[in-house]
Design a protein around this motif. Structure first.
Motif, PDB file in Angstrom:
ATOM      1  N   THR A  29       1.001  -1.144   0.100  1.00 37.52           N
ATOM      2  CA  THR A  29       0.038   0.043   0.157  1.00 37.52           C
ATOM      3  C   THR A  29       0.914   1.308   0.051  1.00 37.52           C
ATOM      4  OG1 THR A  29      -1.772  -1.068   1.264  1.00 37.52           O
ATOM      5  CG2 THR A  29      -1.911   1.197   1.301  1.00 37.52           C
ATOM      6  N   GLY A  30       0.524   2.141  -0.809  1.00 39.01           N
ATOM      7  CA  GLY A  30       1.217   3.564  -0.811  1.00 39.01           C
ATOM      8  C   GLY A  30       2.458   3.529  -1.818  1.00 39.01           C
ATOM      9  N   GLU A  31       2.853   2.418  -2.376  1.00 41.29           N
ATOM     10  CA  GLU A  31       3.938   2.319  -3.130  1.00 41.29           C
ATOM     11  C   GLU A  31       3.731   2.453  -4.722  1.00 41.29           C
ATOM     12  OE1 GLU A  31       5.883  -1.208  -2.323  1.00 41.29           O
ATOM     13  OE2 GLU A  31       5.363  -2.219  -4.142  1.00 41.29           O
ATOM     14  N   VAL A  32       4.476   2.759  -5.442  1.00 37.10           N
ATOM     15  CA  VAL A  32       4.469   3.167  -6.754  1.00 37.10           C
ATOM     16  C   VAL A  32       5.185   1.921  -7.339  1.00 37.10           C
ATOM     17  CG1 VAL A  32       4.882   4.334  -8.899  1.00 37.10           C
ATOM     18  CG2 VAL A  32       4.304   5.601  -6.723  1.00 37.10           C
ATOM     19  N   HIS A  33       4.789   0.937  -8.068  1.00 37.95           N
ATOM     20  CA  HIS A  33       5.252  -0.181  -8.468  1.00 37.95           C
ATOM     21  C   HIS A  33       5.263  -0.497  -9.901  1.00 37.95           C
ATOM     22  CE1 HIS A  33       5.988  -4.528  -7.343  1.00 37.95           C
ATOM     23  NE2 HIS A  33       5.911  -4.671  -8.373  1.00 37.95           N
ATOM     24  N   GLU A 175       3.316  13.794  -7.485  1.00 39.59           N
ATOM     25  CA  GLU A 175       2.406  14.462  -6.512  1.00 39.59           C
ATOM     26  C   GLU A 175       1.547  13.479  -5.756  1.00 39.59           C
ATOM     27  OE1 GLU A 175       1.826  18.484  -9.184  1.00 39.59           O
ATOM     28  OE2 GLU A 175       0.179  17.326  -8.487  1.00 39.59           O
ATOM     29  N   GLU A 176       1.044  12.588  -6.608  1.00 34.87           N
ATOM     30  CA  GLU A 176       0.067  11.647  -5.835  1.00 34.87           C
ATOM     31  C   GLU A 176       0.933  10.929  -4.780  1.00 34.87           C
ATOM     32  OE1 GLU A 176      -3.086  11.264  -6.506  1.00 34.87           O
ATOM     33  OE2 GLU A 176      -3.017  12.667  -8.055  1.00 34.87           O
ATOM     34  N   GLN A 177       2.199  10.553  -5.218  1.00 32.38           N
ATOM     35  CA  GLN A 177       2.971   9.824  -4.274  1.00 32.38           C
ATOM     36  C   GLN A 177       3.350  10.481  -3.124  1.00 32.38           C
ATOM     37  OE1 GLN A 177       6.409   8.915  -6.751  1.00 32.38           O
ATOM     38  NE2 GLN A 177       6.820   7.008  -5.769  1.00 32.38           N
ATOM     39  N   ARG A 178       3.430  11.750  -3.324  1.00 33.33           N
ATOM     40  CA  ARG A 178       4.010  12.726  -1.840  1.00 33.33           C
ATOM     41  C   ARG A 178       2.522  12.893  -1.085  1.00 33.33           C
ATOM     42  NH1 ARG A 178       5.044  17.167  -4.959  1.00 33.33           N
ATOM     43  NH2 ARG A 178       6.713  16.229  -6.351  1.00 33.33           N
ATOM     44  N   ARG A 182      -1.996   6.662  -2.027  1.00 32.72           N
ATOM     45  CA  ARG A 182      -2.414   6.156  -3.453  1.00 32.72           C
ATOM     46  C   ARG A 182      -1.399   5.118  -3.809  1.00 32.72           C
ATOM     47  NH1 ARG A 182      -6.073   8.396  -7.541  1.00 32.72           N
ATOM     48  NH2 ARG A 182      -5.892  10.692  -7.442  1.00 32.72           N
ATOM     49  N   THR A 183      -1.839   4.079  -4.065  1.00 29.51           N
ATOM     50  CA  THR A 183      -0.938   3.091  -4.676  1.00 29.51           C
ATOM     51  C   THR A 183      -1.008   3.030  -6.128  1.00 29.51           C
ATOM     52  OG1 THR A 183      -1.692   1.697  -2.762  1.00 29.51           O
ATOM     53  CG2 THR A 183      -0.477   0.402  -4.587  1.00 29.51           C
ATOM     54  N   LEU A 197      10.011   6.946 -11.174  1.00 29.66           N
ATOM     55  CA  LEU A 197       8.794   7.011 -10.334  1.00 29.66           C
ATOM     56  C   LEU A 197       8.608   5.811  -9.342  1.00 29.66           C
ATOM     57  CD1 LEU A 197       6.117   7.933 -13.228  1.00 29.66           C
ATOM     58  CD2 LEU A 197       6.953   9.451 -11.351  1.00 29.66           C
ATOM     59  N   CYS A 198       9.236   4.601  -9.740  1.00 33.54           N
ATOM     60  CA  CYS A 198       8.748   3.359  -8.928  1.00 33.54           C
ATOM     61  C   CYS A 198       9.719   3.300  -7.803  1.00 33.54           C
ATOM     62  CB  CYS A 198       9.095   2.153  -9.941  1.00 33.54           C
ATOM     63  SG  CYS A 198       7.727   2.593 -11.105  1.00 33.54           S
ATOM     64  N   ASP A 199       9.151   2.556  -6.693  1.00 32.93           N
ATOM     65  CA  ASP A 199       9.882   2.242  -5.331  1.00 32.93           C
ATOM     66  C   ASP A 199      10.144   0.886  -5.615  1.00 32.93           C
ATOM     67  OD1 ASP A 199       8.674   4.779  -4.472  1.00 32.93           O
ATOM     68  OD2 ASP A 199       6.743   3.674  -4.018  1.00 32.93           O
ATOM     69  N   ARG A 200       9.250  -0.132  -6.244  1.00 30.12           N
ATOM     70  CA  ARG A 200       9.958  -1.350  -6.266  1.00 30.12           C
ATOM     71  C   ARG A 200       9.341  -1.636  -7.956  1.00 30.12           C
ATOM     72  NH1 ARG A 200       9.009  -5.754  -3.227  1.00 30.12           N
ATOM     73  NH2 ARG A 200       6.692  -5.654  -3.461  1.00 30.12           N
ATOM     74  N   VAL A 201       9.886  -2.857  -8.458  1.00 28.22           N
ATOM     75  CA  VAL A 201       9.522  -3.176  -9.654  1.00 28.22           C
ATOM     76  C   VAL A 201       9.272  -4.684  -9.639  1.00 28.22           C
ATOM     77  CG1 VAL A 201      10.753  -1.211 -10.922  1.00 28.22           C
ATOM     78  CG2 VAL A 201      11.794  -3.520 -10.526  1.00 28.22           C
TER      79      VAL A 201
END
Ligand SMILES: Nc1ncnc2c1ncn2[C@@H]1O[C@H](COP(=O)(O)OP(=O)(O)OP(=O)(O)O)[C@@H](O)[C@H]1O
Ligand SMILES: [Mg+2]
Lengths: 307, 532
Positions: A29-33, A175-178, A182-183, A197-201
């Motif tokens: 939750t909350g990450e950009v994947h 912005e969404e990330q901040r 938002r996942t 953009l991504c925290d994990r891939v």
């Protein structure tokens, strides 16, 4: 429930084609994947199972704590989706489509709608059939981003966008990330976008997960390219574990080395005597190319390493 | 670059797609031509029977219009008289669809860009489409001629008949080529091409039915009839068709040179920026399908008015003793003074069979929404698959009802004004037309079941369902020698508002129940299957 998406051992066949073959995917939750893989790897198929359009043949999929097939309606209240191939109703204008999808989703933020139209520079009055591919994509993006869904599922959302618009997209996602909470599941072929953009891939190939983790962790899995001018020719290098694609010309050697073997190899070089040394850190491109490569053995020559 | 470069490749590409479609058209054309020969042989074996049949045709404007032209008591004339009225149209229809598919359809799908960016001349795509479409027409006509010669019909006449079938396709391939340049998308191009076909059919039909034969000369379908195969074979009429096709193609080339890829000649108007009325699946479905409903309403009103306008003619015909009048009276079991009403009722039935196509087309749109991915965008919102489908079905159901009501109202009004009495006849026609609604729904419900269970085959199944309904039905049935039609199709059970017997609610209730079961089954299957 801390994982927005968790998929294990997913299998989906279309007749003779095995589109998914035991796929795993976990998105916190909350990450950009980032969701990567060569054409036909099964990204869109996975996403369509997560949306409840297709039913998996085997394996489990959980989305926002629910079952994507059985709880589709409740889950869809909480997510927004941008398809990879955006087709719109030819007779409706872009503005009408944004309104429609927003309202079906339970209302959209008027201020945000206006702001996004402005930022993406979209004329909402054009009929959908008159839009270019990029503009159709913008319509779907604005409709998704103007909702307050907690999960965004974006299937290659920027393939048709020009560099300027692509930058607007990245800004918006940042912005969404901040804002947090938002996942984002972002399927993409654009490595710069993923890197930024991504925290994990998760990288998949032929319907199977081949790599998953943070970008820093994945870099660690890759190899460093080294070019060294030595005091004398050496034979021992080829026998060391973790050395690949070795080439020698007199006193000069080129090779790639696994990160884990770096210490031992450098020690060997300094024992011989180093006169000059060029080392290049692994790039993401190399990592991806290794996985994208259809022959797929993984020990193919690293791009540019032996030039 | 030569504007025709690459045509050969494109022809091969088009043929690959055509090979699952064209053989069926050719088969249909040849089969029908043969079936009519067999039909005449079976039912009108002797010269006397043929004479009786001709008497029947000559005394009935409707029948006279159906086949067109003059009839003689000879097997080949009667057989091709029966099949020609349909085959010329079928050949033209196939050509329109084929040309649009390989020109505008390809452009809509974005494949043309891919193709034209390769080494392909500007005119290559249109040329390839024309070659393929005209080739299919040629083949259809040629095979028909060869087969008819094969079963022993006169060779010269058979060749003329085959050629008339072929040139009908050629003219309309030209019409479609022009339509494809004028329109902005394939759907409009098809609509323009088929409208031209409809107009020329109506002209031809009106000419033959009314005896104003000059009406056939401005109609390309009329030109094929005017070849008069097996009679005096006016070969020069073939030249008229070929010339018209060539001129149309030249016009299409000119237009092609003046427009951009993907654009039509008419510029695009802006739409609205907001859509306050689009709130849910029903309003969306209404917005998407209202255009089709408006067109259908106009068409139904027009044809109903035309049919009702013939009521005085019907009265004159039926007031004289004739086989036809007796037939109708006996079959429908109506008292002698109600014959005219019963005849009109028969017209309403014809409209019901035509209107049954509307829910079938609407079900096809359901599938179109699915494979285009547009339905996926809707279902990724909280709207469930069932609510999405229900939106379309509500519009379909109400639209069907509206069309039958229009048919009843227009017919009832005109009939009353011309030969009847408004107070008694008008409600009878309206009630009768609305009584047909459950049966028409039932036809659509079969298609919904097919869509839910067998999505890939559903388009073919839906067309088959409608064609079978019409072919087995009470309109086509009698023409093929059976008055009652087959009890296998739902429209068989429509209560006759003019029959002497009191109305029976049983069949209506049963039809509603069957419709509900079919719909339920289709929706259940849809909910359980993979989507897209
Ligand atoms: N409805 C379908 N019927 C048959 N095969 C399908 C269907 N959908 C997908 N496939 C097959 O499944 C495989 C995975 O396709 P998918 O669309 O998921 O790939 P992808 O990773 O999204 O590729 P791309 O990067 O090109 O978008 C492909 O081999 C594709 O041909
Ligand atoms: Mg994809």
């Amino acid at each position: 429930m801390s994982d927005a998406i968790s998929v294990t051992g997913l299998v989906k066949t279309f007749g003779a084609t095995r589109a998914l073959d035991g796929l795993d995917l976990v998105v916190g939750t909350g990450e950009v994947h980032g969701f990567l893989g060569p054409n036909g790897a099964g990204k869109s198929t996975t996403i369509r199972i997560l949306l409840g359009m297709l039913r998996a043949d085997a394996g489990t999929a959980r989305l926002l704590g629910g079952d994507p097939w059985a709880d589709a309606t409740e889950l869809h209240r909480r997510l927004a989706y941008v398809p990879g191939d955006v087709t719109l109703w030819p007779h409706l204008s872009g503005g009408e489509v944004i309104d429609l999808l927003g309202r079906l989703r339970g209302g959209l933020d008027e201020r945000r709608r206006a702001e996004l139209l402005e930022r993406f520079d979209l004329d909402p009055r054009k009929k959908s059939r008159a839009y270019s591919k990029g503009n159709r994509q913008k319509v779907a993006l604005i409709a998704a981003l103007a909702s307050d869904a907690e999960l965004l599922i974006l299937d290659e959302p920027t393939t048709g966008l020009d560099p300027l618009m692509e930058e607007v997209f990245r800004e918006t996602v940042r912005e969404e990330q901040r804002r947090g909470n938002r996942t984002v599941l972002l399927s993409s072929h654009i490595l710069a976008e993923v890197e930024e953009l991504c925290d994990r891939v998760t990288i998949i190939k032929d319907g199977r997960t081949v790599e998953s983790g943070t970008l820093a962790g994945l870099r660690h899995l890759s190899r460093t390219s080294i070019q060294a001018d030595l005091a004398a020719p050496t034979d021992g290098l080829a026998d060391l574990p973790g050395v690949h694609d070795l080439r020698a010309e007199g006193d000069r050697v080129w090779f790639d080395v696994d990160t884990a073997a770096l210490d031992a190899v450098l020690r060997h070089l300094t024992d011989v005597g180093v006169r000059g040394l060029v080392s290049r850190p692994p790039t993401l491109e190399e990592l991806f190319l290794r996985h994208y490569d259809r022959t797929g053995a993984g020990n193919g020559r690293h791009a540019g390493a032996a030039r | 670059m030569n504007p025709l470069t690459g045509t050969g490749h494109l022809v091969r590409l088009a043929l690959r797609r055509e090979r699952t479609i064209a053989p069926w058209w050719i088969l249909l054309i040849v089969t029908l031509a043969l079936a009519m020969v067999a039909y005449i042989n079976r039912n009108m074996g002797t010269y006397e029977l043929k004479l009786t049949y001709i008497g029947l045709i000559r005394s009935n404007a409707f029948l006279q219009g159906l086949g067109g032209g003059f009839v003689e008591p000879r097997l080949e004339v009667l057989a091709t008289w029966r099949s020609g009225g349909f085959l010329y149209v079928a050949s033209a229809f196939a050509a329109v669809m084929s040309v649009v598919r390989h020109t505008r359809g390809e452009e809509d799908a974005g494949r043309s860009e891919l193709v034209r960016s390769a080494v392909v001349g500007r005119r290559a795509q249109l040329t390839a489409a024309m070659l393929v479409a005209t080739g299919v027409s040629l083949f259809g006509g040629l095979v028909t001629a060869v087969v008819l010669i094969g079963i022993g019909l006169e060779p010269i006449g058979s060749l003329a008949y085959g050629a008339a079938i072929t040139v009908a396709g050629w003219v309309f391939a030209g019409v479609a080529a022009v339509a494809a340049q004028l329109s902005r998308n394939a759907r409009t191009a098809t609509a323009v091409g088929l409208s031209a076909l409809a107009v020329s059919y109506v002209l031809r039909y009106a000419g033959d039915a009314s005896g104003q034969y000059w009406l056939k000369y401005p109609s390309p379908i009329g030109w094929s009839h005017l070849v008069q195969a097996y009679q005096d074979e006016r070969w020069w009429m073939l030249g008229v068709s070929i010339l018209a096709g060539a001129v149309l193609l030249a016009v299409a080339y000119q237009l092609l040179g003046r427009r951009d890829l993907g654009a039509g000649l008419l510029s695009e108007r802006l739409g609205r920026a907001r859509a306050p009325e689009l709130r849910g699946p029903i309003s969306l479905a209404w917005r998407l399908h209202r255009g089709l409903l408006v067109k259908w309403t106009a068409g139904v009103a027009f044809f109903t008015a035309a049919a009702a306008g013939l009521s005085p003619l019907g009265r004159d015909l039926l007031s004289r003793p004739s086989i036809l009048a007796d037939n109708i009276r006996n079959t429908l079991g109506v008292p002698a003074d109600e014959t005219l009403g019963a005849y009109s009722w028969y017209m309403i039935l014809i409209l019901a069979y035509a209107i049954a196509l509307y829910p079938v087309l609407m079900t096809l749109r359901l599938r179109e929404e699915e494979i285009s991915g547009r339905a996926e965008a809707v279902q990724a919102t909280p709207v469930t698959r069932l609510r999405w489908a229900a939106g379309h079905l509500v519009v379909t159901g109400l639209g069907t009802t509206a069309l039958m009501a229009v048919a009843g109202l227009v017919f009832g009004t005109l009939y009353s004004v011309l030969v009847g009495d408004l107070a008694t006849d008008m409600p009878r026609f309206l009630a009768g037309a609305l009584g047909a609604v459950p049966a028409v729904w039932c036809v659509g419900a079969v298609c919904v079941l097919a869509y839910g269970l067998l999505p890939r085959a559903s388009v073919a199944i839906s067309w088959t369902v409608w064609i079978l309904t019409a072919a087995l039905g009470q309109v086509a049935g009698p023409l093929y020698g059976r008055w009652g039609g087959s009890p296998l199709e739902p429209l068989h059970y429509i209560p006759n508002a003019f029959a002497a017997a009191p109305l029976d609610a049983g069949p209506v209730v049963a039809l509603l129940a069957v419709t509900a079961i079919l719909l339920g089954g289709g929706l259940l299957a849809l909910r359980r299957r993979d989507f897209g």
